[in-house]
Structure formats: structure tokens, C-alpha cells
Design an enzyme around this catalytic site. Structure first.
Site, PDB file in Angstrom:
ATOM      1  N   CYS A 329      -0.246   4.663  -3.815  1.00  0.00           N
ATOM      2  CA  CYS A 329       0.629   5.065  -2.715  1.00  0.00           C
ATOM      3  C   CYS A 329      -0.153   5.842  -1.657  1.00  0.00           C
ATOM      4  CB  CYS A 329       1.819   5.858  -3.256  1.00  0.00           C
ATOM      5  SG  CYS A 329       3.230   5.893  -2.124  1.00  0.00           S
ATOM      6  N   HIS A 444       4.130   2.728  -8.189  1.00  0.00           N
ATOM      7  CA  HIS A 444       4.161   3.870  -9.092  1.00  0.00           C
ATOM      8  C   HIS A 444       4.582   3.411 -10.493  1.00  0.00           C
ATOM      9  CE1 HIS A 444       3.684   7.086  -6.128  1.00  0.00           C
ATOM     10  NE2 HIS A 444       4.524   6.446  -5.341  1.00  0.00           N
TER      11      HIS A 444
END
Length: 497
Positions: A329, A444
Site C-alpha cells: 500500500c 493488505h
């Protein structure tokens, strides 16, 4: 337990509220009771994506698992995600509502309380029992006005409260007495008892203190919960910097000021062959097999933080000697050439040069992408791995989630890292460098799935057949804390009759 709504508050942060709520949800679920967890207001950078396309604190996702439920935004109607010491992103019913300074949010609490009570009303119509977790401590008198996180909520819905304190910190009796002294009379009256958490030692040596506390306050100690070692439960926010070195394969993760979703690395912490270390700002940076740049709530500031502490040189040296680098991310964005924030999504508008290790450019956008994803790994084995694992690892299954504000554009020289299932078919996600030493992704929770965890570690150089099943480890930990709280539920049963 016939109490339809029970609130668990703590004398301090990290007193054990999350654990007690998790345990009660599992115990009631075992009784076939329709139970649901709720946290009216949560301040955390560890979050989860819900099936209704929203975002809540990871602790509530854990509690949902304990209750046998899929996470839903009503379980955490207000989520505060700090982006600086005084500013935060405000998420209401799973969606970004605004970015606010602390003083502005204090005035906004009236609106936030309406959202909280709306969620509570929906849950009341669907479930027999609601177990509510407070935030911080109700003794924070400076935050009492318009409170929605602790006694303000309890008073609004007229529910009983139990107070939890961590005896391992010391001063447990002072914590209870001091907290009660800071409450109004009506708030004191709704406290039905105390729970002492993380006790180790001879319980008989504590009994005189328990008697004294009950005589002093007129309220019972409902349970003394033992110190349970080795639990694998999602952290609300805090990082445990001190790690137990155990495995031969070292993974290091810089602990940046605005690190988010560090629960991404729980499976690595549990892996018997991995030595996972979070590196704080003043810690020496050791040699490693794999460096992972984590997610961030303020990517450009965390990038500047890393550069100021010499991580550019660390990464270059690590790659020169054949080490692997991964970015998740915000960490993925940092590995690229440039991060542009034209709208000031994470702070002041502007552009920052990345580490320049992936041919990727990122533009931060005002729309947040929230989704659960499934797919497959597109990378095969590393040169160190044995040939017997190749076929399985090239198509290892991925179950993950995306939470990000920004779009990254990779050049044609890079290779995709994953193939994601979409309603239209499949789509490529993330990228790898041409020499396959660097991998970036927005996904994630990648290490949570056993196949993907094994494949990623194999790509990084760990030749191992071990598959870490984080879901199973969480289940074991939930059952352990539930078993330890059986006495608490029995005492609550007695109080409710």
C-alpha cells in the site's frame, strides 16, 4: 446472560477491553446466543474491509469472528484514523466523511453520536445481545462533554458497565478507585463490577486486596483473568517493537510514525522459521533477507521520515547483495518514482520523489478504494527454492483487501504481482521489478492466507513447506481467552437474575 447490552470500559488504554469483549462474544456464541460486538468510536490505523463495502477497526473484525459473524460497519460506526498529531480522517458508517483537526471533531461529536445511535438501533433489532467496547478510559474528564466513546454512550442507551484494569501495569486498585472518582454519580451507579486482567502469581495473595476494593466501592470483582502468553489476536493499534528472535529467515519492517495495518505481519510473527523485527526510529537497522515497507496513513511524511534516517542507503545496499524488498500500500507507493498529492489528501498538497526502485508513479485521489479481493500469485519460486514446490506456488491462492486513496501507474517494464478476480474476469495487480528483487502491491492481509504466505516467503528466499494458518491461530487464541473468562460470564449470569 440476560443483559441485552453490556459495555466493557477500561481504566486505561490497552487494559484488555478488546480481549474481554472478544471472549464474551465467543462464550455467548457457544450458547447459540445471537451476539454482536460494537465499538461506538475507535481511533486506530489498523482497519478491516467489511462485506458491505466499508471500513472498521480490525479489533471489531476480530470480535466479529469470535461471534461467528461477518464484519459490518454498524459494529464500529465511527473510526478515527490519525494522519498527524492533531488531524485525522473521520470514517462514519464505513465511509470517509471528512478530514478534521481535533478541535473541529470535538464539535462534530453531536453528529457522530447520531450515527452511533443509528447503528445501535439497527443492531438491537437483529441481535439478542450487544457487547460494547469503550475507548481509552471514561476518566478522561477533558473529553467528557459530548462523549460518545464511553459513559456518554452508556448513559444514552442506559446499559450497565464493567470496568477492566491491567494488574501487570501495577496500581490496579488505584486505577479502579481513581476512575470511579472521576465519574458522575449516575455513571458510578451503572458500573456493576470490576475485572482484573493479566494476573500472574498466587491468587490467594490477591484476595485481601479484592475484599478491600469491594468494601471500599460496594462493587464486586467479577473475575481475575490470568496472563495468557502467546495470544494471536489483532492489535488495536500499538506495535510491539521488542520481538522474540526465533527463525533463521529475517524480515524487517520500519515502524514509521503513521504506520497502518501492521497486522499485515501477524502471520510472519507467528511463523516458526521467520524472525520478524519492527525497526523503531532509534534502533540500529540489521541485515535482513526481506525488507517490507508497510502501509501508511501519511505516505509522503513517512517517506520523508525514512529518507531522513538513511533507509535509501539501506535499501540500495540490501538489493545490491541480492536481498528482496516488498512494499504494501503506502510502502508500494514509496518504492516508486513519485507520489503526487494535488488535493492535499494526506496533508499539504505537493509532490515527493519516491525511492525510485520501481518504475511506478502514484497520484493520491480523494476517493478511497475499499474492497475484499481474491486471486492468485503470478510469481514463481525463487532460485533458492526446491523445484518440488514450483507448480503450487505459481498459482498460490490470495485472499486480501484493499484500503487506499491513490492510483499507481506502472511502466511496461514491470511485471504484475497478482491476478485478481473481478466481475468482468481477471485483472493484474501490483508489480515486480524486471530483476524480480522488488515487489509492490496494494493488497493488505496477504500473509494471512497460508498459500500466499508460503509463496511470498518462497519468492523472498525461504525454502519451506510450512504454511502458517493465521485464521486457525486466531481461533485458538479466541477460544483460550473465552475459556479464561468463563467465571466472568457466570458472575454476569448471577447479576442478571
Amino acid at each position: 446472560m440476560n443483559i441485552s447490552t453490556l459495555m466493557v470500559q477500561g481504566t486505561t488504554s490497552d487494559a484488555g477491553k478488546t480481549t474481554i469483549v472478544t471472549a464474551l462474544c465467543r462464550l455467548l456464541q457457544r450458547r447459540a446466543c445471537k451476539v454482536v460486538p460494537m465499538k461506538p468510536q475507535n481511533m486506530a490505523l489498523n482497519s478491516a474491509v467489511t462485506e458491505d463495502g466499508g471500513e472498521i477497526g480490525r479489533a471489531q473484525a476480530l470480535q466479529a469472528q469470535a461471534a461467528g459473524l461477518a464484519p459490518h460497519t454498524d459494529m464500529n460506526p465511527v473510526l478515527i484514523k490519525p494522519s498527524s498529531d492533531t488531524g485525522a480522517q473521520i470514517v462514519v458508517h464505513g465511509k470517509v466523511r471528512a478530514d478534521m483537526q481535533a478541535r473541529d471533531y470535538d464539535q462534530y461529536k453531536t453528529v457522530a453520536m447520531a450515527a452511533v445511535l443509528e447503528s445501535y438501533a439497527r443492531l438491537k433489532t437483529q441481535y439478542e445481545c450487544i457487547v460494547v467496547e469503550g475507548a481509552g478510559s471514561p476518566a478522561e474528564v477533558n473529553l467528557r462533554e459530548r462523549d460518545i466513546a464511553n459513559m456518554g454512550f452508556a448513559e444514552a442507551v442506559d446499559c450497565p458497565v464493567i470496568l477492566v484494569a491491567d494488574i501487570d501495569r501495577g496500581g490496579v486498585f488505584a486505577h479502579f478507585l481513581g476512575t470511579l472518582a472521576c465519574l458522575s454519580q449516575s455513571e458510578q451507579d451503572r458500573v456493576i463490577g470490576f475485572v482484573i486482567n493479566r494476573f500472574r502469581g498466587d491468587l490467594s495473595l490477591l484476595e485481601s486486596g479484592l475484599d478491600w476494593l469491594e468494601q471500599k466501592t460496594g462493587k464486586p470483582v467479577l473475575a481475575v483473568i490470568p496472563y495468557l502468553h502467546g495470544l494471536m489476536l489483532d492489535a488495536e493499534d500499538a506495535i510491539q517493537l521488542q520481538q522474540t528472535k526465533k527463525g533463521k529467515f529475517r524480515v524487517i519492517v520500519p515502524a514509521t510514525p503513521r504506520i497502518s495495518n501492521h497486522t499485515d505481519f501477524d502471520a510472519l510473527r507467528a511463523h516458526p522459521e521467520v524472525d520478524l523485527q519492527f525497526i523503531g526510529p532509534d534502533h540500529p537497522i540489521p541485515a535482513a533477507d526481506l525488507i517490507i515497507l508497510p502501509g501508511s496513513k501519511n505516505t509522503r511524511e513517512d517517506l520523508a521520515f525514512l529518507k531522513a534516517r538513511g533507509w535509501s542507503t539501506v535499501l540500495e545496499r540490501h538489493l545490491r547483495y541480492g536481498g528482496k524488498v516488498m512494499g504494501i500500500c503506502g510502502g508500494y507507493q514509496m518504492l516508486g518514482q513519485m507520489i503526487d498529492d494535488p488535493h492535499g489528501v494526506e496533508g499539504n498538497p505537493g509532490t515527493s520523489d519516491g525511492f525510485g526502485l520501481l518504475d511506478v508513479s502514484t497520484v493520491l485521489t480523494q476517493d478511497k478504494r475499499l474492497q475484499l479481493v481474491q486471486g492468485r500469485c503470478l510469481f514463481g519460486q525463487s532460485t533458492q527454492a526446491s523445484q518440488s514446490h514450483e507448480t503450487k506456488l505459481e498459482s498460490a491462492r490470495v485472499e486480501a483487501y484493499e484500503i487506499h486513496m491513490g492510483l499507481s501507474y506502472a511502466s511496461s517494464d514491470t511485471h504484475a504481482a497478482f491476478e485478481i478476480d473481478t466481475p468482468e474476469g481477471t485483472a493484474e495487480e501490483g508489480c515486480r521489478s524486471p530483476d524480480d528483487l522488488i515487489l509492490g502491491t496494494y493488497l493488505h492481509g496477504l500473509f494471512d492466507h497460508p498459500e500466499a504466505c508460503r509463496a511470498l516467503l518462497n519468492w523472498a528466499g525461504l525454502d519451506s513447506a510450512y504454511e502458517c494458518d493465521l485464521h486457525a491461530l486466531r481461533e485458538q487464541s479466541i477460544d483460550r481467552v473465552a475459556d479464561a473468562c468463563e467465571t466472568l460470564l457466570k458472575r454476569l449470569d448471577q447479576l442478571s437474575t
